[in-house]
Enzyme design. Structure first.
Site, mmCIF file in Angstrom:
data_model
loop_
_atom_site.group_PDB
_atom_site.id
_atom_site.type_symbol
_atom_site.label_atom_id
_atom_site.label_comp_id
_atom_site.label_asym_id
_atom_site.label_seq_id
_atom_site.Cartn_x
_atom_site.Cartn_y
_atom_site.Cartn_z
ATOM 1 N N ASP A 15 14.709 -1.944 7.137
ATOM 2 C CA ASP A 15 13.629 -2.916 6.953
ATOM 3 C C ASP A 15 14.169 -4.293 6.611
ATOM 4 O O ASP A 15 15.352 -4.471 6.341
ATOM 5 C CB ASP A 15 12.649 -2.438 5.865
ATOM 6 N N ASN A 54 6.676 4.751 -6.064
ATOM 7 C CA ASN A 54 5.358 5.152 -5.545
ATOM 8 C C ASN A 54 5.476 6.077 -4.325
ATOM 9 O O ASN A 54 4.500 6.352 -3.650
ATOM 10 C CB ASN A 54 4.518 3.908 -5.187
ATOM 11 N N HIS A 87 7.289 5.495 -1.600
ATOM 12 C CA HIS A 87 7.518 4.866 -0.295
ATOM 13 C C HIS A 87 8.928 5.162 0.205
ATOM 14 O O HIS A 87 9.847 5.399 -0.571
ATOM 15 C CB HIS A 87 7.219 3.359 -0.328
ATOM 16 N N GLU A 113 4.504 2.159 2.750
ATOM 17 C CA GLU A 113 3.818 2.241 1.470
ATOM 18 C C GLU A 113 2.759 3.339 1.494
ATOM 19 O O GLU A 113 2.307 3.738 2.579
ATOM 20 C CB GLU A 113 3.129 0.897 1.189
HETATM 21 P P1 PGA Z 1 15.831 0.952 -5.264
HETATM 22 O O1 PGA Z 1 14.736 0.982 -4.126
HETATM 23 O O2 PGA Z 1 17.049 1.587 -4.673
HETATM 24 O O3 PGA Z 1 16.073 -0.490 -5.558
HETATM 25 O O4 PGA Z 1 15.298 1.733 -6.405
HETATM 26 C C1 PGA Z 1 14.569 2.137 -3.377
HETATM 27 C C2 PGA Z 1 13.425 1.935 -2.425
HETATM 28 O O5 PGA Z 1 12.500 1.193 -2.766
HETATM 29 O O6 PGA Z 1 13.458 2.525 -1.337
#
Ligand code: PGA
Length: 241
Positions: A67, A136, A138, A143
């Site tokens: 992404d 959450n 995702h 999302e």
């Molecule tokens: P993070 O993010 O590694 O910064 O916890 C993971 C994600 O949002 O996929």
């Protein structure tokens, strides 16, 4: 699902780095799906280490990142382009022309997403997809929603994700509110998937991913339907399973 729990974040980084490099050793022209965020940093360190030791060669590897933010200069330190160069690409021998990102500054973002899918297909699909998971649930920027979005697409980021990611920016107002991301279908088509989760704030999402209902309200739960998923967790992330 292969669930592995480790004592420390360092150990996860080492194990994940070896896992990714193992794929490249087995198939030197592997297509790697790569992720950003704080979770994969130690795995990338280990990949760099193995490269420096001469244990692995990335010269035939192709990569696709999951992404990118919309309307953020790729030179901005918070862009995922910059993140990947700072944490991996600048230290290994993957050819620049084999590195692929969704272009969040493309004039026609829908077309950009379509072309990205075509390119992944043309490269033979992703051999291994590295993933983090949001608190959450995702994956990439897919999302929680009412339905799964299949292919690469544009997303409006959720409040919780903007808040989670604001730690990298000077203020929450600077966090872009839109992104382009691979879809659930793009991720599910990867031949193997490696998910890393660190910290108790990920525990609920991990529980749901492993044995909750499969629902777009927790996008990661769809991975229950994938045939080759490995999870590397610390004790915090594994605390509810
Ligand atoms: P993070 O993010 O590694 O910064 O916890 C993971 C994600 O949002 O996929």
């Amino acid at each position: 699902m292969n669930v592995l729990t480790f004592d420390t974040e360092e150990q996860i980084g080492i194990a994940a780095g070896y896992y990714m490099c193992g794929q490249v050793l087995q198939k030197p022209d592997s297509v790697l799906g790569l992720a950003t965020g704080s979770t994969p940093i130690k795995a990338y360190k280990q990949m760099i280490e193995l490269y420096k030791k001469g244990a692995v060669d990335f010269s035939q590897v192709t990569s696709f990142n999951l992404d990118e933010y919309v309307n953020l200069d790729v030179k901005d330190k918070n862009s995922y382009h910059a993140f990947m160069h700072d944490n991996l690409f600048d230290y290994i021998n993957i050819p620049e022309e084999n590195i692929n990102f969704l272009n969040g500054n493309a004039e026609d973002l829908q077309l950009e997403c379509k072309n990205y899918e075509k390119k992944i297909k043309a490269c033979g699909g992703i051999d291994i997809q590295l993933l983090g998971i949001g608190s959450n649930g995702h994956i990439a920027f897919n999302e929680p929603a009412d339905s799964f979005q299949r292919w690469s697409h544009v997303v409006e980021l959720k409040e919780s994700t903007i808040k989670d990611n604001s730690r990298f920016f000077n203020s929450i107002e600077e966090v872009p509110t839109r992104a382009v991301t691979m879809g659930i279908g793009s991720i599910m088509q990867a031949k193997r998937i490696l998910i890393i989760a660190i910290g108790e704030h990920k525990a609920k999402a991990i529980k749901q991913l492993i044995d909750g209902n499969v629902t777009p309200k927790c996008p990661a739960s769809v991975l229950q339907f994938h045939k080759d998923v490995t999870l590397m967790l610390d004790k915090g992330a594994a605390s509810l399973i």
